[in-house]
Design a protein around this motif. Structure first.
Motif, PDB file in Angstrom:
ATOM      1  N   ILE A  29       1.678 -10.083  -5.673  1.00 55.72           N
ATOM      2  CA  ILE A  29       2.302  -9.510  -4.421  1.00 55.72           C
ATOM      3  C   ILE A  29       3.562  -9.792  -4.303  1.00 55.72           C
ATOM      4  O   ILE A  29       4.293 -10.596  -5.013  1.00 55.72           O
ATOM      5  CB  ILE A  29       1.753 -10.026  -3.204  1.00 55.72           C
ATOM      6  N   PHE A  30       4.412  -8.554  -4.358  1.00 50.68           N
ATOM      7  CA  PHE A  30       6.081  -8.770  -4.307  1.00 50.68           C
ATOM      8  C   PHE A  30       6.739  -8.181  -3.041  1.00 50.68           C
ATOM      9  O   PHE A  30       7.719  -8.765  -2.879  1.00 50.68           O
ATOM     10  CB  PHE A  30       6.568  -8.042  -5.487  1.00 50.68           C
ATOM     11  N   LEU A  31       5.869  -7.617  -2.146  1.00 52.31           N
ATOM     12  CA  LEU A  31       6.666  -7.062  -0.972  1.00 52.31           C
ATOM     13  C   LEU A  31       5.668  -6.694  -0.015  1.00 52.31           C
ATOM     14  O   LEU A  31       4.570  -6.283  -0.092  1.00 52.31           O
ATOM     15  CB  LEU A  31       7.863  -6.279  -1.285  1.00 52.31           C
ATOM     16  N   ARG A  32       6.272  -6.692   1.461  1.00 54.54           N
ATOM     17  CA  ARG A  32       5.530  -6.007   2.506  1.00 54.54           C
ATOM     18  C   ARG A  32       6.228  -5.144   3.066  1.00 54.54           C
ATOM     19  O   ARG A  32       7.462  -5.318   3.066  1.00 54.54           O
ATOM     20  CB  ARG A  32       5.107  -7.293   3.547  1.00 54.54           C
ATOM     21  N   GLY A  33       5.839  -3.940   3.669  1.00 52.25           N
ATOM     22  CA  GLY A  33       6.502  -2.860   4.223  1.00 52.25           C
ATOM     23  C   GLY A  33       6.035  -2.750   5.516  1.00 52.25           C
ATOM     24  O   GLY A  33       4.732  -2.501   5.695  1.00 52.25           O
ATOM     25  N   GLU A  34       7.008  -2.467   6.571  1.00 49.34           N
ATOM     26  CA  GLU A  34       6.788  -2.144   7.842  1.00 49.34           C
ATOM     27  C   GLU A  34       7.281  -0.826   8.272  1.00 49.34           C
ATOM     28  O   GLU A  34       8.745  -0.892   8.380  1.00 49.34           O
ATOM     29  CB  GLU A  34       7.186  -3.353   8.947  1.00 49.34           C
ATOM     30  N   TYR A  35       6.621   0.277   8.332  1.00 47.45           N
ATOM     31  CA  TYR A  35       7.401   1.376   8.456  1.00 47.45           C
ATOM     32  C   TYR A  35       6.824   2.115   9.690  1.00 47.45           C
ATOM     33  O   TYR A  35       5.814   2.296   9.981  1.00 47.45           O
ATOM     34  CB  TYR A  35       6.868   2.664   7.220  1.00 47.45           C
ATOM     35  N   THR A  36       8.018   2.803  10.496  1.00 46.83           N
ATOM     36  CA  THR A  36       7.659   3.340  11.766  1.00 46.83           C
ATOM     37  C   THR A  36       8.121   4.885  11.732  1.00 46.83           C
ATOM     38  O   THR A  36       8.970   5.243  10.924  1.00 46.83           O
ATOM     39  CB  THR A  36       8.497   2.810  12.591  1.00 46.83           C
ATOM     40  N   GLU A  37       6.995   5.817  12.157  1.00 50.12           N
ATOM     41  CA  GLU A  37       7.254   7.141  12.179  1.00 50.12           C
ATOM     42  C   GLU A  37       8.766   7.456  12.627  1.00 50.12           C
ATOM     43  O   GLU A  37       9.087   7.021  13.624  1.00 50.12           O
ATOM     44  CB  GLU A  37       6.227   7.956  12.953  1.00 50.12           C
ATOM     45  N   VAL A  60       4.750  -0.945 -15.350  1.00 46.82           N
ATOM     46  CA  VAL A  60       3.822  -1.883 -14.701  1.00 46.82           C
ATOM     47  C   VAL A  60       2.875  -1.127 -13.973  1.00 46.82           C
ATOM     48  O   VAL A  60       3.035   0.144 -13.627  1.00 46.82           O
ATOM     49  CB  VAL A  60       4.499  -2.778 -13.723  1.00 46.82           C
ATOM     50  N   ILE A  61       1.743  -1.616 -13.585  1.00 47.06           N
ATOM     51  CA  ILE A  61       0.777  -1.038 -12.580  1.00 47.06           C
ATOM     52  C   ILE A  61       1.185  -1.333 -11.101  1.00 47.06           C
ATOM     53  O   ILE A  61       1.239  -2.629 -11.030  1.00 47.06           O
ATOM     54  CB  ILE A  61      -0.665  -1.805 -12.981  1.00 47.06           C
ATOM     55  N   LEU A  62       1.228  -0.486 -10.219  1.00 44.92           N
ATOM     56  CA  LEU A  62       1.779  -0.723  -8.944  1.00 44.92           C
ATOM     57  C   LEU A  62       0.724  -0.449  -8.024  1.00 44.92           C
ATOM     58  O   LEU A  62      -0.428   0.573  -8.476  1.00 44.92           O
ATOM     59  CB  LEU A  62       2.800   0.227  -8.705  1.00 44.92           C
ATOM     60  N   PHE A  63       0.321  -1.177  -7.054  1.00 44.91           N
ATOM     61  CA  PHE A  63      -0.696  -0.717  -5.992  1.00 44.91           C
ATOM     62  C   PHE A  63      -0.159  -1.113  -4.637  1.00 44.91           C
ATOM     63  O   PHE A  63       0.751  -1.979  -4.364  1.00 44.91           O
ATOM     64  CB  PHE A  63      -2.052  -1.562  -6.372  1.00 44.91           C
ATOM     65  N   HIS A  64      -0.628  -0.223  -3.622  1.00 41.82           N
ATOM     66  CA  HIS A  64      -0.171  -0.546  -2.467  1.00 41.82           C
ATOM     67  C   HIS A  64      -1.528  -0.566  -1.308  1.00 41.82           C
ATOM     68  O   HIS A  64      -2.313   0.180  -1.444  1.00 41.82           O
ATOM     69  CB  HIS A  64       0.671   0.633  -1.693  1.00 41.82           C
ATOM     70  N   VAL A  65      -1.647  -1.740  -0.642  1.00 41.50           N
ATOM     71  CA  VAL A  65      -3.107  -1.751   0.185  1.00 41.50           C
ATOM     72  C   VAL A  65      -2.156  -1.526   1.476  1.00 41.50           C
ATOM     73  O   VAL A  65      -1.387  -1.900   2.234  1.00 41.50           O
ATOM     74  CB  VAL A  65      -3.537  -3.241   0.380  1.00 41.50           C
ATOM     75  N   VAL A  66      -2.948  -0.441   2.119  1.00 36.77           N
ATOM     76  CA  VAL A  66      -2.712  -0.031   3.468  1.00 36.77           C
ATOM     77  C   VAL A  66      -3.377  -0.933   4.638  1.00 36.77           C
ATOM     78  O   VAL A  66      -4.449  -0.966   4.576  1.00 36.77           O
ATOM     79  CB  VAL A  66      -2.846   1.435   3.878  1.00 36.77           C
ATOM     80  N   ALA A  67      -2.500  -1.716   5.233  1.00 35.53           N
ATOM     81  CA  ALA A  67      -3.048  -2.903   6.101  1.00 35.53           C
ATOM     82  C   ALA A  67      -3.222  -2.435   7.523  1.00 35.53           C
ATOM     83  O   ALA A  67      -4.224  -2.587   8.251  1.00 35.53           O
ATOM     84  CB  ALA A  67      -2.290  -3.984   6.128  1.00 35.53           C
ATOM     85  N   LEU A 135       2.071  -1.794   4.896  1.00 33.85           N
ATOM     86  CA  LEU A 135       1.756  -1.746   3.493  1.00 33.85           C
ATOM     87  C   LEU A 135       2.005  -3.298   2.670  1.00 33.85           C
ATOM     88  O   LEU A 135       2.990  -3.959   3.188  1.00 33.85           O
ATOM     89  CB  LEU A 135       2.552  -0.769   2.597  1.00 33.85           C
ATOM     90  N   VAL A 136       1.054  -3.631   2.056  1.00 32.43           N
ATOM     91  CA  VAL A 136       1.195  -4.899   1.104  1.00 32.43           C
ATOM     92  C   VAL A 136       1.382  -4.373  -0.241  1.00 32.43           C
ATOM     93  O   VAL A 136       0.413  -3.835  -0.633  1.00 32.43           O
ATOM     94  CB  VAL A 136       0.109  -5.969   1.300  1.00 32.43           C
ATOM     95  N   CYS A 137       2.410  -4.547  -1.005  1.00 32.90           N
ATOM     96  CA  CYS A 137       2.595  -4.121  -2.403  1.00 32.90           C
ATOM     97  C   CYS A 137       2.690  -5.060  -3.570  1.00 32.90           C
ATOM     98  O   CYS A 137       2.961  -6.214  -3.342  1.00 32.90           O
ATOM     99  CB  CYS A 137       3.803  -3.332  -2.228  1.00 32.90           C
ATOM    100  N   GLY A 138       1.944  -4.820  -4.577  1.00 36.15           N
ATOM    101  CA  GLY A 138       1.798  -5.549  -5.763  1.00 36.15           C
ATOM    102  C   GLY A 138       1.991  -4.788  -7.080  1.00 36.15           C
ATOM    103  O   GLY A 138       2.097  -3.615  -7.097  1.00 36.15           O
ATOM    104  N   ILE A 175      -6.025  -9.603   0.584  1.00 38.77           N
ATOM    105  CA  ILE A 175      -4.681  -9.386   0.310  1.00 38.77           C
ATOM    106  C   ILE A 175      -3.795 -10.026   1.393  1.00 38.77           C
ATOM    107  O   ILE A 175      -2.753 -10.591   1.309  1.00 38.77           O
ATOM    108  CB  ILE A 175      -4.662  -7.918   0.329  1.00 38.77           C
ATOM    109  N   GLU A 176      -4.365 -10.327   2.535  1.00 33.79           N
ATOM    110  CA  GLU A 176      -3.500 -11.024   3.636  1.00 33.79           C
ATOM    111  C   GLU A 176      -3.405 -12.628   3.044  1.00 33.79           C
ATOM    112  O   GLU A 176      -2.482 -13.115   3.337  1.00 33.79           O
ATOM    113  CB  GLU A 176      -4.464 -10.949   4.915  1.00 33.79           C
ATOM    114  N   TYR A 177      -4.475 -13.075   2.518  1.00 37.20           N
ATOM    115  CA  TYR A 177      -4.335 -14.413   1.950  1.00 37.20           C
ATOM    116  C   TYR A 177      -3.290 -14.505   0.766  1.00 37.20           C
ATOM    117  O   TYR A 177      -2.481 -15.385   1.002  1.00 37.20           O
ATOM    118  CB  TYR A 177      -5.589 -15.192   1.382  1.00 37.20           C
TER     119      TYR A 177
END
Length: 328
Positions: A29-37, A60-67, A135-138, A175-177
């Protein structure tokens, strides 16, 4: 060649765990994103992202989990939507755009995050103060041909929606852990439990590949086969093309008879039957994760009319594409 025919793909293995378990994955996991409309950003190009995240790798393979919340992603002209609990996968780490429900001008991600080294996990906060999407990104690096961009075994981006219940709960909890356990180990490096991102990707691919034509073990073997790999790459890259066996045989450098024999030996189906199955697989992804209309999906997978596509799709699923898309 008629497109209006039964898909006829054989029974598929719903759990390709053995084949996926052999993949050697390295990532975190490498970053978290907090995005507001409203919000929108453009990612780094694939090579630049790989250099930043995993030096020495070309991709690299990228993935984003929508929290939480809802967002879209696109690598070209096809927009895919994802919501809380979904996992967005970019198997080749392609440059992409992401954004929220409210239209906003896209900014470069490099303007939103400080360059490494990072003393702690980066958190991007961006937007105009409206409803929030988390988002949690890895990323993961893998040398397996499955992720060779020349083969295009996968679409450039796809959204996996784990079914409600234990699978969806496991993705969220894992992903939270992993994010909570990620911390700096030196002034130039942050680390976390790498096993969880690896396991997450395997489980997500398992769900995605459950809809792939032919048995996943045979399919993976085909990607490594010197005769089958070139025509498979061509079909995966352009499922809309009016392929004939002779076209695929020329790409493979063998006779049409030899290609047919090889398809049946490794994949258990004839080339055109595989093509039809792959088109249906692509159509399922587009119906689930994009906002393309039925007619546009039909053209994207090689059907000249929406009616012909709908008939073929209904034979495979028992429902018309519009009903299948809404879960009807």
């Amino acid at each position: 060649m008629s497109h209006d025919r039964a898909a006829g793909v054989p029974d598929r293995d719903p759990a390709p765990a053995d084949a996926l378990a052999r993949l050697h994955l390295r990532g975190a996991i490498f970053l978290r994103g907090e995005y507001t409309e409203g919000w929108s950003y453009v990612s780094l190009p694939a090579h630049d992202a790989a250099t930043l995240l995993h030096p020495g790798s070309s991709r690299v393979i990228l993935f984003h989990v929508v929290a939480a919340g809802r967002c879209w992603i696109e690598t070209g002209h096809e927009r895919h939507w994802a919501e809380a609990g979904d996992v967005v996968v970019l198997p080749y780490g392609d440059e992409h755009r992401m954004g929220g429900v409210v239209a906003a001008e896209a900014v470069s991600v490099v303007t939103l995050i400080a360059p490494p080294p990072w003393a702690h996990m980066p958190v991007i906060r961006h937007g105009h103060g409206g409803e929030r999407t988390d988002l949690v990104c890895g990323y993961l690096a893998c040398d397996d041909p499955l992720f060779d961009p020349r083969l295009r075994a996968f679409p450039p981006v796809f959204v996996v929606r784990p079914p409600a219940g234990p699978a969806r709960d496991w993705v969220r909890a894992s992903i939270e852990y992993a994010a909570d356990q990620t911390a700096p180990v030196t002034t130039h490096k942050i680390e976390g439990p790498s096993e969880l991102p690896e396991l997450l990707l395997r489980e997500v691919l398992k769900l995605h590949l459950a809809g792939a034509p032919a048995a996943p073990t045979g399919w993976m073997a085909a990607l490594r086969d010197p005769v089958l790999a070139p025509p498979l790459a061509a079909v995966h890259a352009a499922p809309e093309r009016k392929w004939a066996v002779a076209d695929l045989a020329r790409i493979a450098g063998v006779s049409a008879t030899a290609l047919d024999d090889r398809f049946r030996e490794v994949l258990g189906v004839a080339p055109i039957r595989y093509l039809t199955g792959w088109r249906m697989h692509v159509a399922e992804d587009l119906l689930t994760g994009s906002d393309l209309g039925i007619a546009a999906v039909a053209r994207r997978v090689g059907y000249e009319s929406e009616e012909a596509f709908s008939r073929a799709f209904k034979r495979r699923h028992g429902h018309a594409p519009s009903l299948w898309r809404t879960g009807g």
